[in-house]
Scaffold this motif. Structure first.
Motif, short mmCIF file in Angstrom:
data_model
loop_
_atom_site.label_atom_id
_atom_site.label_comp_id
_atom_site.label_asym_id
_atom_site.label_seq_id
_atom_site.Cartn_x
_atom_site.Cartn_y
_atom_site.Cartn_z
N LYS A 227 -9.14 0.98 -15.78
CA LYS A 227 -7.77 1.47 -15.91
C LYS A 227 -6.90 0.57 -16.78
O LYS A 227 -5.69 0.77 -16.87
CB LYS A 227 -7.14 1.61 -14.52
N SER B 222 7.19 10.18 -1.66
CA SER B 222 7.45 9.90 -3.08
C SER B 222 8.67 9.03 -3.32
O SER B 222 8.65 8.16 -4.21
CB SER B 222 7.56 11.21 -3.86
N ASN C 142 7.50 1.18 -6.99
CA ASN C 142 7.17 1.04 -8.42
C ASN C 142 8.31 0.41 -9.20
O ASN C 142 8.09 -0.41 -10.10
CB ASN C 142 6.81 2.40 -9.02
N ASP D 108 0.85 -1.20 0.00
CA ASP D 108 0.00 0.00 0.00
C ASP D 108 0.88 1.25 0.00
O ASP D 108 1.60 1.52 0.97
CB ASP D 108 -0.90 -0.01 1.24
N THR D 109 0.87 1.99 -1.10
CA THR D 109 1.68 3.22 -1.20
C THR D 109 0.82 4.48 -1.18
O THR D 109 1.29 5.55 -1.56
CB THR D 109 2.51 3.18 -2.51
N SER D 110 -0.40 4.35 -0.73
CA SER D 110 -1.31 5.50 -0.78
C SER D 110 -0.85 6.64 0.12
O SER D 110 -1.14 7.81 -0.14
CB SER D 110 -2.73 5.07 -0.39
N ASP D 111 -0.11 6.34 1.21
CA ASP D 111 0.33 7.39 2.14
C ASP D 111 1.84 7.44 2.30
O ASP D 111 2.35 7.97 3.29
CB ASP D 111 -0.31 7.17 3.53
N THR D 112 2.58 6.90 1.34
CA THR D 112 4.04 6.89 1.45
C THR D 112 4.65 8.11 0.79
O THR D 112 4.04 8.74 -0.09
CB THR D 112 4.63 5.62 0.81
N THR E 46 7.45 5.53 -2.71
CA THR E 46 6.53 5.15 -3.79
C THR E 46 7.29 4.80 -5.06
O THR E 46 7.01 3.81 -5.72
CB THR E 46 5.53 6.29 -4.08
#
Length: 478
Positions: free
Chosen positions: A448, A56, A63, A50-54, A59
């Motif tokens: 998506k 940059s 990736n 989960d990178t929603s609150d990490t 993140t």
């Protein structure tokens, strides 16, 4: 896995004395299988981060990890399929026999081209040889389809799909084409084969890059540069007798095969040739052994119909010749596809656009051989090209509409299994073009997903281009 296969190279699998050494592949199987499972598990774990609150940098690092694992997973999965399948399919556990279809792209079929020549490929313990050969026209017509056809196949392509060897690839479903081929071979020769392999002249031209030129019994010299034009065009002027053409095609395939079976080729170029043929849909393989076929499914070799996932939404553009001639050498095709979320419920709209052009010379009716133009015997005037264009959507899609050259046009809408299909018939004189656009609605979970198109391979390879459209009217009409 690196320890196991690090010492292997493409040269290790070059036939020596007409035989491929299968032992290295067999020894590699356990380690490669373990590696494939480990990398696949790591890819799933990385996807779940989960990178929603990490921050940059974190993140970005995640990736990078996901991209690396995705690439590694694809490569390891391919390696695993190769080492698991190749030994058995190359006769490591006993003799295997395959029907080899030589497809002619000058007369298109949805699965590639008309099967002009057919041969038996015999394999045992890595040794490969050609057996019986026959013209595709020598199979059938059978009184009825050699195997039952489902309603979608009969409606779209007719009962002839199962009554003539030359028509088994009218359907883009290679598993069905292969099963029909296998049954026709059995009825003609009394032999139940273990699988079916299909190849076209364009792939042969790629292979000739690895083998170098081959000399044919006719005195003709086949090279990587002249093979496509010679096999799909020039041969009809030089050898107007269809029976002589069949012999020529068989001798050309045999000459290339003989050079490959003796190991007289550049191994890296050979693997590159097969890979390119596979990726372009020119090389197909089907196994009658269920476990092997399950391994082939999902690869380009299998010739599967379009699928949709959360990451990729595929469509299919399949062409069938309606001229009963060899004019499709002059048929050019451009395919474009695009997608956008146009609705409040989040379901994506996709549009597929196909443009085909008759690039034959203006005087084709008189300058080309009658065998190429069809001579008007099938009801199509010489020089013109009649084509059936079928656009397939993945399962669960909903057909929204279509136009031809910006106008409403009569189309056939059918379900091929669970796949919605829209089919249009065109007739083009030399120099004429037509553009067919179709729109479908997808599932919300595919919103998506990237979009792509599977397409019938012709004499020339066509690229898939991006398509932009107005959400208010994805198939605009005048």
């Amino acid at each position: 896995m690196a320890d196991v296969i690090g010492g292997l190279s493409t040269d290790a699998f070059t036939p020596k004395g007409g035989k491929v050494d299968l032992d290295p592949l067999v020894k590699a199987q356990p380690a490669v299988a373990r590696a494939a499972k480990t990398v696949a598990r790591a890819e799933r774990d990385a996807s779940a981060i989960d990178t929603s609150d990490t921050l940059s940098p974190v993140t970005s690092a995640v990736n990078q990890l996901r991209n690396a694992l995705r690439s590694a997973s694809d490569e390891v999965d391919t390696a695993d399929r190769v080492v698991q399948l190749a030994p058995a399919m190359l006769g490591n556990e006993g003799e295997r026999n395959y029907v080899l279809l030589f497809q002619n792209n000058a007369e298109l079929r949805a699965g590639g081209g008309i099967p002009g020549a057919v041969a038996l490929l015999k394999v045992q313990d890595g040794a490969i040889s050609l057996g019986d050969q026959a013209a595709g026209s020598s199979f059938g017509p059978y009184d009825e389809s050699v195997l039952p056809l489902d309603p979608g196949t009969r409606t779209l392509y007719g009962e002839i799909t199962g009554r003539y060897m030359q028509d088994v690839t009218l359907t883009p479903r290679f598993d069905l084409s292969a099963e029909l081929t296998r049954e026709m071979w059995k009825q003609k020769f009394g032999q139940q084969v273990d699988g079916v392999l299909a190849v076209d002249p364009v792939t042969l031209s790629y292979i000739l890059r690895a083998t170098g030129p081959v000399q044919l019994p006719t005195g003709d010299r086949l090279t990587a540069d002249n093979a496509v034009q010679f096999l799909l065009s020039d041969v009809y002027a030089k050898y107007p007798d269809p029976s002589v053409q069949d012999l020529f095609f068989a001798s050309a395939a045999s000459a290339v095969f003989d050079k490959v079976s003796t190991g007289s080729f550049d191994a890296k170029q050979f693997v590159s040739a097969l890979t390119q043929g596979e990726q372009e849909g020119r090389l197909r393989l089907w196994s009658a052994t269920k476990a092997e076929q399950a391994q082939l499914e999902g690869t380009p070799l299998a010739g599967d119909l379009p699928v949709a996932t959360t990451s990729l939404r595929q469509f299919g553009v399949y062409l069938n010749d309606g001229t009963a001639s060899k004019m499709d050498y002059y048929l050019e095709k451009t395919v474009s596809v695009g997608a956008s979320v146009c609705r409040a419920d989040g379901r994506p709209t996709s549009a597929v656009e196909v443009t085909i052009t008759n690039s034959a010379p203006a005087d084709a009716a008189t300058s080309l051989p009658e065998y190429v133009t069809g001579g008007g015997l099938s009801g199509t005037a010489p020089g013109k090209i009649k084509t059936l264009v079928a656009v397939y959507a993945p399962e669960g899609s909903i057909y929204l509409g279509s136009t031809q050259d910006g106008r409403q046009a009569p189309v056939q809408t059918v379900m091929d299994g669970e796949h919605p299909v829209v089919q249009l018939q065109t007739l083009l004189a030399p120099g004429e073009s037509t553009t067919f656009r179709v729109a479908f609605l997808g599932d919300q979970k595919e919103a998506k997903a990237a979009v792509d198109v599977l397409s019938t391979p012709g004499a020339k390879q066509s690229k898939v281009l991006p398509l932009r459209f107005d959400c208010a009217d994805p198939t605009p009409a005048d």
